[in-house]
Design an enzyme around this catalytic site. Structure first.
Site, PDB file in Angstrom:
ATOM      1  N   ASN A 162     -18.209  75.272  18.265  1.00 37.15           N
ATOM      2  CA  ASN A 162     -19.632  75.638  18.280  1.00 37.15           C
ATOM      3  C   ASN A 162     -19.988  76.451  19.520  1.00 37.15           C
ATOM      4  O   ASN A 162     -21.145  76.480  19.947  1.00 37.15           O
ATOM      5  CB  ASN A 162     -20.503  74.376  18.261  1.00 37.15           C
ATOM      6  CG  ASN A 162     -20.334  73.594  16.983  1.00 37.15           C
ATOM      7  OD1 ASN A 162     -20.465  74.139  15.894  1.00 37.15           O
ATOM      8  ND2 ASN A 162     -20.012  72.310  17.100  1.00 37.15           N
ATOM      9  N   HIS A 189     -16.666  73.870  11.772  1.00 41.90           N
ATOM     10  CA  HIS A 189     -17.449  75.094  12.053  1.00 41.90           C
ATOM     11  C   HIS A 189     -16.602  76.293  12.478  1.00 41.90           C
ATOM     12  O   HIS A 189     -17.145  77.375  12.693  1.00 41.90           O
ATOM     13  CB  HIS A 189     -18.519  74.812  13.112  1.00 41.90           C
ATOM     14  CG  HIS A 189     -19.645  73.988  12.576  1.00 41.90           C
ATOM     15  ND1 HIS A 189     -20.351  74.355  11.457  1.00 41.90           N
ATOM     16  CD2 HIS A 189     -20.172  72.816  12.990  1.00 41.90           C
ATOM     17  CE1 HIS A 189     -21.263  73.424  11.200  1.00 41.90           C
ATOM     18  NE2 HIS A 189     -21.173  72.481  12.117  1.00 41.90           N
ATOM     19  N   HIS A 204     -11.371  65.478  14.695  1.00 45.88           N
ATOM     20  CA  HIS A 204     -12.743  65.951  14.506  1.00 45.88           C
ATOM     21  C   HIS A 204     -13.312  65.246  13.280  1.00 45.88           C
ATOM     22  O   HIS A 204     -13.029  65.626  12.143  1.00 45.88           O
ATOM     23  CB  HIS A 204     -12.694  67.477  14.314  1.00 45.88           C
ATOM     24  CG  HIS A 204     -14.012  68.126  14.483  1.00 45.88           C
ATOM     25  ND1 HIS A 204     -14.576  68.344  15.718  1.00 45.88           N
ATOM     26  CD2 HIS A 204     -14.898  68.606  13.583  1.00 45.88           C
ATOM     27  CE1 HIS A 204     -15.739  68.947  15.569  1.00 45.88           C
ATOM     28  NE2 HIS A 204     -15.977  69.106  14.281  1.00 45.88           N
ATOM     29  N   HIS A 260     -16.859  65.858  17.286  1.00 45.04           N
ATOM     30  CA  HIS A 260     -17.732  66.185  16.158  1.00 45.04           C
ATOM     31  C   HIS A 260     -19.094  65.498  16.218  1.00 45.04           C
ATOM     32  O   HIS A 260     -20.078  66.084  15.794  1.00 45.04           O
ATOM     33  CB  HIS A 260     -17.074  65.907  14.802  1.00 45.04           C
ATOM     34  CG  HIS A 260     -17.939  66.258  13.621  1.00 45.04           C
ATOM     35  ND1 HIS A 260     -18.298  67.553  13.326  1.00 45.04           N
ATOM     36  CD2 HIS A 260     -18.534  65.481  12.664  1.00 45.04           C
ATOM     37  CE1 HIS A 260     -19.059  67.556  12.238  1.00 45.04           C
ATOM     38  NE2 HIS A 260     -19.219  66.318  11.817  1.00 45.04           N
TER      39      HIS A 260
HETATM   40 FE   FE2 Z   1     -17.907  69.684  13.850  1.00 44.90          FE
END
Ligand code: FE2
Length: 267
Positions: A44, A71, A154, A179
């Site tokens: 992220n 992501h 994650h 996560h």
């Molecule tokens: Fe994530």
């Protein structure tokens, strides 16, 4: 050659505030621990979702290996990075036809090999191949190269994370969760020598909802409609976990969580 290796694992870096938090806080941890290797989750790191070429390059100025999760696919550029940068990982249990790799072996301190394995959970997340079986498959190969292996799991569910920690106890040096973006206080060394932490937490805006502007997150819950999400600015937190690992046995000797909070002068 030293008998132990020092590892710093940094929780999910959220957008530009997360990168500023690294500039602000990471030097103090480097000074404190002199880590031989720094691993960070960067899924992220660009705009709060995904990763780009520039951000990848910036993070590799600080991290030796970047892990990720669901992501990693959100920005096209990130997918391109995966194709040409083996130090940027995606979870190993995504289908094989995807670009990128789920594991990387890094050489540090003049020849000590450190394996990093990225896996993703399946509870409250998209259906993927079994992370437990993917771990077995990856470890067959990794353990031929080194006993020092750090796993970034994650995943959303604490139970799935704990189960994988126990499943891999004695087979890897550490299972560190990512996560949820909230650091847990359950760091421990399991009986067979694997360091375990359910979640490393996140690196980004402190006064936020898991790194996102709190007003936007509240609106989402008030309206049940999709809303624009931006990384929260202001005070900055860096969450991380420090590990010491016996390089011969691969067993963890120490696990210590860290949370640094403060204001940056960077614009
Ligand atoms: Fe994530």
């Amino acid at each position: 050659m030293p008998d132990k290796i020092r590892v710093l694992f940094v929780g999910d870096v959220i957008g530009r505030p997360g990168r500023r938090a690294l500039n602000l806080h990471l030097p103090a941890l480097v000074e404190k621990y002199s880590p031989s290797i720094i691993i960070g989750n960067g899924e992220n790191a660009a705009g709060g979702i995904g990763i780009t070429e520039d951000v990848c390059r910036e993070l590799f100025g600080k991290f030796d290996v970047i892990t990720s999760g669901n992501h990693i696919w959100d920005k096209k550029e990130g997918i391109e990075c995966l194709k040409r940068e083996p130090r940027l990982l995606r979870p190993a249990n995504y289908p094989d036809r995807n670009p990128g790799m789920g594991a990387y072996v890094c050489e540090v301190n003049g020849g000590i090999k450190v394996g990093v394995l990225n896996l993703q959970g399946r509870v409250f997340m998209e259906p993927l191949e079994c992370p437990f079986r993917a771990a077995d498959e990856s470890l067959e190969n990794l353990r031929m190269q080194t006993n020092v292996i750090i796993v970034d799991f994650h995943a959303e569910a604490t139970s799935e994370k704990q189960a994988l920690g126990w499943y891999l106890d004695g087979k890897v040096s550490a299972v560190i969760g990512t996560h949820t973006h909230v650091q847990t206080a359950d760091e421990k060394i399991l009986p067979e020598g694997t360091a375990y932490l359910t979640d490393a937490g996140m690196t980004g805006g402190y006064n936020s909802v898991i790194g996102i502007k709190k007003e936007q997150a509240i609106q989402r819950f008030l309206t049940s409609r999709p809303h624009r999400f931006e990384p929260a600015k202001g005070r900055l937190i860096l969450s991380a976990v420090y590990l010491e690992i016996d390089i011969h046995s691969g067993k963890a000797l120490r696990i210590k969580t860290e949370n640094l909070i403060g204001n940056s002068s960077e614009e």
